[in-house]
Design a protein around this motif. Structure first.
Motif, PDB file in Angstrom:
ATOM      1  N   VAL A  39      46.360  18.094   2.702  1.00 45.12           N
ATOM      2  CA  VAL A  39      46.541  16.733   2.711  1.00 45.12           C
ATOM      3  C   VAL A  39      47.927  16.472   3.005  1.00 45.12           C
ATOM      4  O   VAL A  39      48.835  16.943   2.596  1.00 45.12           O
ATOM      5  CB  VAL A  39      45.963  16.490   1.362  1.00 45.12           C
ATOM      6  CG1 VAL A  39      46.167  14.927   1.232  1.00 45.12           C
ATOM      7  CG2 VAL A  39      44.608  16.745   1.091  1.00 45.12           C
ATOM      8  N   PRO A  40      47.972  15.292   3.974  1.00 43.18           N
ATOM      9  CA  PRO A  40      49.423  15.056   4.313  1.00 43.18           C
ATOM     10  C   PRO A  40      50.237  14.139   2.827  1.00 43.18           C
ATOM     11  O   PRO A  40      49.414  14.063   2.024  1.00 43.18           O
ATOM     12  CB  PRO A  40      49.139  13.558   5.492  1.00 43.18           C
ATOM     13  CG  PRO A  40      47.748  13.454   5.299  1.00 43.18           C
ATOM     14  CD  PRO A  40      47.208  14.559   4.490  1.00 43.18           C
ATOM     15  N   ILE A  41      51.318  13.899   3.107  1.00 48.34           N
ATOM     16  CA  ILE A  41      52.153  13.404   1.966  1.00 48.34           C
ATOM     17  C   ILE A  41      52.480  11.780   2.398  1.00 48.34           C
ATOM     18  O   ILE A  41      52.972  11.593   3.314  1.00 48.34           O
ATOM     19  CB  ILE A  41      53.535  14.031   2.020  1.00 48.34           C
ATOM     20  CG1 ILE A  41      53.280  15.427   1.584  1.00 48.34           C
ATOM     21  CG2 ILE A  41      54.364  13.440   0.779  1.00 48.34           C
ATOM     22  CD1 ILE A  41      54.441  16.508   1.595  1.00 48.34           C
ATOM     23  N   VAL A  42      52.189  10.991   1.242  1.00 53.42           N
ATOM     24  CA  VAL A  42      52.363   9.694   1.353  1.00 53.42           C
ATOM     25  C   VAL A  42      54.106   9.478   1.652  1.00 53.42           C
ATOM     26  O   VAL A  42      54.877  10.154   1.002  1.00 53.42           O
ATOM     27  CB  VAL A  42      52.237   8.745   0.275  1.00 53.42           C
ATOM     28  CG1 VAL A  42      52.748   7.600   0.227  1.00 53.42           C
ATOM     29  CG2 VAL A  42      50.551   8.875  -0.075  1.00 53.42           C
ATOM     30  N   GLY A  43      54.610   8.566   2.477  1.00 57.43           N
ATOM     31  CA  GLY A  43      55.550   8.497   2.809  1.00 57.43           C
ATOM     32  C   GLY A  43      56.223   9.049   4.020  1.00 57.43           C
ATOM     33  O   GLY A  43      57.265   8.985   4.788  1.00 57.43           O
ATOM     34  N   ALA A  80      42.048  17.349  -1.235  1.00 56.23           N
ATOM     35  CA  ALA A  80      42.760  18.637  -1.799  1.00 56.23           C
ATOM     36  C   ALA A  80      41.959  19.580  -2.423  1.00 56.23           C
ATOM     37  O   ALA A  80      41.743  20.809  -2.190  1.00 56.23           O
ATOM     38  CB  ALA A  80      44.048  18.389  -2.306  1.00 56.23           C
ATOM     39  N   ASP A  81      41.000  18.826  -3.411  1.00 58.21           N
ATOM     40  CA  ASP A  81      40.205  19.687  -4.284  1.00 58.21           C
ATOM     41  C   ASP A  81      38.691  19.661  -3.515  1.00 58.21           C
ATOM     42  O   ASP A  81      37.830  20.595  -4.144  1.00 58.21           O
ATOM     43  CB  ASP A  81      40.244  19.092  -5.497  1.00 58.21           C
ATOM     44  CG  ASP A  81      41.485  19.529  -6.435  1.00 58.21           C
ATOM     45  OD1 ASP A  81      42.095  20.535  -6.243  1.00 58.21           O
ATOM     46  OD2 ASP A  81      42.182  18.560  -7.180  1.00 58.21           O
ATOM     47  N   ASN A  82      38.453  18.514  -2.851  1.00 56.53           N
ATOM     48  CA  ASN A  82      37.124  18.526  -2.426  1.00 56.53           C
ATOM     49  C   ASN A  82      37.088  18.207  -0.930  1.00 56.53           C
ATOM     50  O   ASN A  82      36.826  17.056  -0.265  1.00 56.53           O
ATOM     51  CB  ASN A  82      36.285  17.320  -3.195  1.00 56.53           C
ATOM     52  CG  ASN A  82      36.264  17.528  -4.558  1.00 56.53           C
ATOM     53  OD1 ASN A  82      35.568  18.240  -4.979  1.00 56.53           O
ATOM     54  ND2 ASN A  82      37.057  16.506  -5.350  1.00 56.53           N
ATOM     55  N   PRO A  83      37.377  19.275  -0.128  1.00 50.24           N
ATOM     56  CA  PRO A  83      37.420  19.205   1.310  1.00 50.24           C
ATOM     57  C   PRO A  83      36.179  18.622   1.999  1.00 50.24           C
ATOM     58  O   PRO A  83      36.240  18.133   2.981  1.00 50.24           O
ATOM     59  CB  PRO A  83      38.047  20.467   2.003  1.00 50.24           C
ATOM     60  CG  PRO A  83      37.818  21.317   0.567  1.00 50.24           C
ATOM     61  CD  PRO A  83      37.785  20.510  -0.363  1.00 50.24           C
TER      62      PRO A  83
END
Length: 102
Positions: A39-43, A80-83
């Motif tokens: 998962v990408p990162i906010v910001g 992240a936990d549930n692709p």
């Protein structure tokens, strides 16, 4: 069928200058069941054609490049936990992130 990266994503304007990015049904079909998403990162700031997300699926492992340039303002953190959420029957539920476009 071989698709290019542009065929993997749909985009939708959800607010002024904000676009939601998700995986198309065609991409779901080509990848098979998605088992892992980085998962990408906010910001995070992205340019078009820079890696947005890494996906592991039944038929492939691949970094997918962003179709848009801008700043990530929201991500679908449950991925992240549930692709498997990216395997949704409704394409609009298979979203990755919201980006404020440049």
């Amino acid at each position: 069928m071989t698709m290019n990266n542009n065929d993997y994503f749909w985009t939708e304007e959800i607010a002024a200058s904000i676009r939601r990015i998700g995986i198309t049904k065609a991409a779901q079909n080509e990848f098979g069941l998605i088992k892992f998403v980085n998962v990408p990162i906010v910001g995070q700031k992205l340019t078009a054609n820079e890696t947005l997300v890494a996906i592991e699926a039944e038929k492939m492992v691949q970094d997918l490049d962003s179709p848009l340039a801008g700043e990530l303002v929201n991500v679908n953190t449950p991925l992240a936990d549930n692709p498997e959420l990216l395997n949704a029957d409704n394409e609009k539920d298979a979203w990755i992130a919201d980006i404020r476009v440049d």
